[in-house]
Design an enzyme around this catalytic site. Structure first.
Site, PDB file in Angstrom:
ATOM      1  CB  SER A 143      53.008  49.533  51.129  1.00  0.00           C
ATOM      2  OG  SER A 143      53.138  47.881  52.342  1.00  0.00           O
ATOM      3  CE1 TYR A 160      54.043  53.190  54.698  1.00  0.00           C
ATOM      4  CE2 TYR A 160      53.004  50.819  54.503  1.00  0.00           C
ATOM      5  CZ  TYR A 160      53.804  51.632  54.289  1.00  0.00           C
ATOM      6  OH  TYR A 160      55.243  51.398  53.364  1.00  0.00           O
TER       7      TYR A 160
END
Length: 237
Positions: A143, A160
């Site tokens: 990401s 995350y």
């Protein structure tokens, strides 16, 4: 070095075998479908195999937090087809947590378990099969929230972000350790995709999000490895 990079890709994946984790919906389901359309034999990993409905895919029980299930899944692939050319580490979770001092430790532990420990252990157990193939590929879904060198790590979501930084480390390690044996390890940022994880306001469809992971899965032996990609372009960690 970032930017476009010329690579040679397979036009067909006939006689190649792929394993996609988290293949029940969203980007993972699209990657599995696209690899199937390219001719690969696709093992679609799911915690509940009833969630895999594509008739041309081989549903395989695979919870990436359960090492015994990982071993059983890889053993099944070895027994049934005896090879693995492509591993796509797609399964992941995303908690919308605030900054670190407000973070839930349980959410942090679960995120690392799924997003980092899971891909690491799946890759560990898949390596004996992968290394038998010439130019096998490991493609891991990262990401832009994990691009630590770009000064954009703030803004919440520490579980995350940290898990995706770790996934980049796994990719770099795999390249340094196994590229000499032909393994091509890549990480990819699919962008903000309209999935259960990304939400309905995201600006990309699952098909758009799956494009670069599928492209990386088609790399021929000798292609560049150990790097992060977005939109078929090299980007910095």
């Amino acid at each position: 070095m970032s930017g476009k990079h010329a690579v040679d890709c397979y036009e067909s994946l006939d006689e190649q075998v792929a394993l996609v984790t988290g293949a029940t919906r969203g980007i993972g389901a699209t990657i599995a479908s696209d690899l199937t359309d390219l001719g690969a034999t696709v093992y679609a990993g799911a915690r509940d195999t009833d969630d895999i409905t594509e008739p041309d895919q081989r549903a395989i029980r695979l919870d990436v937090t359960d090492e015994s299930e990982i071993e059983t899944a890889i053993d099944r692939i070895a027994d049934e087809v005896g090879q693995l050319d492509i591993l796509v580490n797609n399964a992941g979770v995303f908690y919308r947590s605030g900054p670190l001092h407000e973070m839930s430790t349980d959410e942090f532990d679960h995120t690392l378990e799924v997003n980092l420990r899971g891909p690491t252990l799946v890759t560990k157990h898949a390596l004996p099969l992968l290394l038998k193939q010439d130019g096998a590929r490991v493609v891991s879904l990262s990401s832009n929230l994990g691009q630590f060198s770009q000064g954009q790590m703030g803004g919440g979501y520490p579980p995350y972000r940290i898990s995706k930084v770790g996934l980049g480390g796994l990719t770099a390690y795999l390249h340094a350790e196994y590229a000499s044996e032909g393994l091509i390890a890549s990480a990819v940022s699919p962008g903000w995709v309209r999935t259960d994880m990304g939400g309905s306001n995201a600006n990309r469809s699952p098909k758009e999000g799956a494009d670069t992971p599928v492209w990386l899965s088609r790399f021929k032996p000798g292609s560049v490895g150990g790097r992060l990609w977005r939109d078929r372009t090299l980007v910095e960690w």
